[in-house]
Design a protein around this motif. Structure first.
Motif, PDB file in Angstrom:
ATOM      1  N   HIS A 266     -23.355  -7.201   1.828  1.00 43.24           N
ATOM      2  CA  HIS A 266     -22.904  -5.877   2.289  1.00 43.24           C
ATOM      3  C   HIS A 266     -21.499  -5.636   1.751  1.00 43.24           C
ATOM      4  O   HIS A 266     -20.557  -6.347   2.112  1.00 43.24           O
ATOM      5  N   ALA A 267     -21.371  -4.644   0.871  1.00 40.12           N
ATOM      6  CA  ALA A 267     -20.082  -4.309   0.259  1.00 40.12           C
ATOM      7  C   ALA A 267     -19.582  -2.983   0.807  1.00 40.12           C
ATOM      8  O   ALA A 267     -20.360  -2.051   1.024  1.00 40.12           O
ATOM      9  N   VAL A 268     -18.270  -2.878   1.039  1.00 42.52           N
ATOM     10  CA  VAL A 268     -17.656  -1.661   1.578  1.00 42.52           C
ATOM     11  C   VAL A 268     -16.379  -1.365   0.807  1.00 42.52           C
ATOM     12  O   VAL A 268     -15.865  -2.207   0.059  1.00 42.52           O
ATOM     13  N   GLN A 269     -15.876  -0.133   0.981  1.00 42.03           N
ATOM     14  CA  GLN A 269     -14.597   0.252   0.403  1.00 42.03           C
ATOM     15  C   GLN A 269     -13.481  -0.357   1.236  1.00 42.03           C
ATOM     16  O   GLN A 269     -13.366  -0.088   2.435  1.00 42.03           O
ATOM     17  N   ASP A 270     -12.648  -1.169   0.626  1.00 41.04           N
ATOM     18  CA  ASP A 270     -11.592  -1.865   1.346  1.00 41.04           C
ATOM     19  C   ASP A 270     -10.371  -0.960   1.493  1.00 41.04           C
ATOM     20  O   ASP A 270     -10.229   0.047   0.784  1.00 41.04           O
ATOM     21  N   ASP A 271      -9.507  -1.313   2.435  1.00 45.26           N
ATOM     22  CA  ASP A 271      -8.238  -0.593   2.581  1.00 45.26           C
ATOM     23  C   ASP A 271      -7.358  -0.836   1.360  1.00 45.26           C
ATOM     24  O   ASP A 271      -7.427  -1.878   0.711  1.00 45.26           O
ATOM     25  N   ILE A 272      -6.538   0.171   1.043  1.00 44.02           N
ATOM     26  CA  ILE A 272      -5.638   0.039  -0.100  1.00 44.02           C
ATOM     27  C   ILE A 272      -4.594  -1.030   0.201  1.00 44.02           C
ATOM     28  O   ILE A 272      -3.971  -1.016   1.275  1.00 44.02           O
ATOM     29  N   PRO A 273      -4.375  -1.974  -0.705  1.00 46.50           N
ATOM     30  CA  PRO A 273      -3.334  -2.989  -0.478  1.00 46.50           C
ATOM     31  C   PRO A 273      -1.966  -2.347  -0.300  1.00 46.50           C
ATOM     32  O   PRO A 273      -1.709  -1.236  -0.793  1.00 46.50           O
ATOM     33  N   SER A 274      -1.117  -3.029   0.418  1.00 45.51           N
ATOM     34  CA  SER A 274       0.201  -2.473   0.736  1.00 45.51           C
ATOM     35  C   SER A 274       1.003  -2.149  -0.527  1.00 45.51           C
ATOM     36  O   SER A 274       1.722  -1.145  -0.581  1.00 45.51           O
ATOM     37  N   GLY A 275       0.897  -2.999  -1.550  1.00 38.19           N
ATOM     38  CA  GLY A 275       1.635  -2.726  -2.789  1.00 38.19           C
ATOM     39  C   GLY A 275       1.165  -1.459  -3.462  1.00 38.19           C
ATOM     40  O   GLY A 275       1.967  -0.634  -3.926  1.00 38.19           O
ATOM     41  N   MET A 276      -0.179  -1.273  -3.532  1.00 41.77           N
ATOM     42  CA  MET A 276      -0.719  -0.060  -4.146  1.00 41.77           C
ATOM     43  C   MET A 276      -0.397   1.162  -3.305  1.00 41.77           C
ATOM     44  O   MET A 276      -0.127   2.246  -3.833  1.00 41.77           O
ATOM     45  N   SER A 277      -0.398   1.003  -1.978  1.00 38.70           N
ATOM     46  CA  SER A 277      -0.044   2.124  -1.113  1.00 38.70           C
ATOM     47  C   SER A 277       1.396   2.555  -1.354  1.00 38.70           C
ATOM     48  O   SER A 277       1.705   3.757  -1.361  1.00 38.70           O
ATOM     49  N   ARG A 278       2.274   1.592  -1.598  1.00 39.75           N
ATOM     50  CA  ARG A 278       3.672   1.917  -1.880  1.00 39.75           C
ATOM     51  C   ARG A 278       3.798   2.671  -3.205  1.00 39.75           C
ATOM     52  O   ARG A 278       4.565   3.632  -3.315  1.00 39.75           O
ATOM     53  N   ILE A 279       3.020   2.255  -4.197  1.00 41.11           N
ATOM     54  CA  ILE A 279       3.051   2.943  -5.492  1.00 41.11           C
ATOM     55  C   ILE A 279       2.578   4.386  -5.335  1.00 41.11           C
ATOM     56  O   ILE A 279       3.173   5.327  -5.903  1.00 41.11           O
ATOM     57  N   LEU A 280       1.520   4.598  -4.563  1.00 38.86           N
ATOM     58  CA  LEU A 280       1.023   5.955  -4.350  1.00 38.86           C
ATOM     59  C   LEU A 280       2.052   6.812  -3.616  1.00 38.86           C
ATOM     60  O   LEU A 280       2.177   8.013  -3.901  1.00 38.86           O
ATOM     61  N   ASP A 281       2.779   6.215  -2.675  1.00 40.97           N
ATOM     62  CA  ASP A 281       3.832   6.974  -1.986  1.00 40.97           C
ATOM     63  C   ASP A 281       4.913   7.419  -2.970  1.00 40.97           C
ATOM     64  O   ASP A 281       5.406   8.555  -2.904  1.00 40.97           O
ATOM     65  N   ILE A 282       5.281   6.523  -3.881  1.00 43.82           N
ATOM     66  CA  ILE A 282       6.301   6.878  -4.882  1.00 43.82           C
ATOM     67  C   ILE A 282       5.785   7.983  -5.791  1.00 43.82           C
ATOM     68  O   ILE A 282       6.520   8.933  -6.130  1.00 43.82           O
ATOM     69  N   LEU A 283       4.508   7.882  -6.194  1.00 39.65           N
ATOM     70  CA  LEU A 283       3.935   8.914  -7.063  1.00 39.65           C
ATOM     71  C   LEU A 283       3.861  10.257  -6.338  1.00 39.65           C
ATOM     72  O   LEU A 283       4.086  11.312  -6.949  1.00 39.65           O
ATOM     73  N   GLU A 284       3.548  10.232  -5.041  1.00 42.01           N
ATOM     74  CA  GLU A 284       3.507  11.487  -4.289  1.00 42.01           C
ATOM     75  C   GLU A 284       4.896  12.118  -4.199  1.00 42.01           C
ATOM     76  O   GLU A 284       5.034  13.348  -4.264  1.00 42.01           O
ATOM     77  N   ASP A 285       5.918  11.284  -4.062  1.00 41.48           N
ATOM     78  CA  ASP A 285       7.283  11.819  -4.012  1.00 41.48           C
ATOM     79  C   ASP A 285       7.707  12.422  -5.351  1.00 41.48           C
ATOM     80  O   ASP A 285       8.631  13.238  -5.401  1.00 41.48           O
TER      81      ASP A 285
END
Length: 315
Positions: A266-285
């Protein structure tokens, strides 16, 4: 003799179950590599190339989606009262700031109104505000008037704009441009294997067979002869005897083994790792919106489709 314990112990459970677990781990590893390649190829430009090895080092700038749109800076409205606006067409020079001036006809023959002005350091008019109107009939729409000030030789010209009561005022739009990093606009595949069920079943059937057959044959065969003769009587005897014995025995044992391996993943979509989440926050800014240096018509007039819509609403 059939020994169930020996049969079961001969099964290589480590290879069977361990092989399935290794396949799951390899699948998770390939999923992580796919995610890394997706982020690098889709979200970022190629990095610098090492001149010594020819390999790409790191990643480049984020890939952004750039598009423009019309932003409404002044909504469409209906003018409730009659309004007179004076727009500077020729600023002139030599005027005094915030001093009263007289608005005259273009040929300076008649006084029309009184106004206050703002000027820049060179004495050129930048803004005109009406304070008193002498003859409103002379302030006709799209007419040019002049500005006179005592002690000034300036030659400023103004354009009259008259907005009558009930006149629809079109909306004003500004051409804007926005840049959005593409990684913030799409889901990133972080697939993880939530659980794995391994079911291994063994069915062992043993069949033993034994066949025994006895074949016995006895024959008496004798070649002995004897006889008797007397008083008119004659007798003779012939005896033949043979003896044989035969026995046949067969036995066998057959063992059947049935194996079944059932694996549920059973495979599922995992939560975004904290490092990648930080990168996305920077890109959103980094998302930026700026006004484009469009023509005056693009800044002061609304698009044709919006003009038609507002016109229908005002009716």
């Amino acid at each position: 003799m059939f020994n169930p314990a020996e049969e079961i112990s001969s099964i290589d459970f480590s290879a069977i179950i361990g092989g399935a677990l290794n396949a799951v781990v390899n699948a998770q590893r390939e999923s992580a590599e796919t995610t890394v390649n997706f982020v690098r190829s889709v979200g970022f430009k190629p990095g610098e190339v090492d001149p010594n090895t020819g390999d790409t080092v790191g990643v480049g700038d984020p890939i952004c989606v750039t598009f423009s749109y019309d932003k409404e800076v002044s909504p469409s409205q209906v003018q409730g009262t009659r309004e007179i606006k004076l727009d500077v067409t020729a600023a002139g020079s030599g005027y005094s700031d915030k001093k009263t001036v007289i608005i005259k006809t273009d040929d300076n023959s008649k006084d029309i109104a009184e106004a206050e002005i703002k000027v820049n350091s060179e004495g050129a008019i930048t803004k005109v505000s009406l304070t008193k109107v002498f003859d409103e009939t002379l302030l006709e729409n799209n007419k040019t008037v002049s500005v006179a000030q005592e002690g000034s030789s300036g030659s400023a010209k103004l354009k009259v704009t008259v907005i009558e009561a009930g006149t629809p005022v079109p909306a004003v739009y500004q051409k804007m441009q926005i840049e959005v990093p593409i990684l913030t606009m799409m889901p990133i595949p972080f697939i993880k294997i939530d659980y794995t069920d391994i079911e291994f079943n063994v069915k062992i059937n043993s069949v033993s067979t034994t066949n025994t057959s006895d074949i016995s044959k006895s024959n008496v065969d004798s070649d002995s002869n004897f006889g008797y003769k007397g008083w008119g009587f004659k007798a003779s005897t012939n005896l033949k005897t043979s003896v044989s014995h035969q026995k046949k025995s067969t036995s066998g044992e057959e063992v059947k083994k049935d194996y079944s391996l059932n694996i549920k993943v059973h495979a599922v979509q995992d939560d975004i790792p904290s490092g990648m989440s930080r990168i996305l926050d920077i890109l959103e800014d980094s998302i930026s919106t700026k006004a484009l240096p469009a023509s005056s018509s693009a800044q002061s007039e609304q698009p044709a489709d919006k003009q038609q819509k507002n016109s229908g609403e005002n009716k």
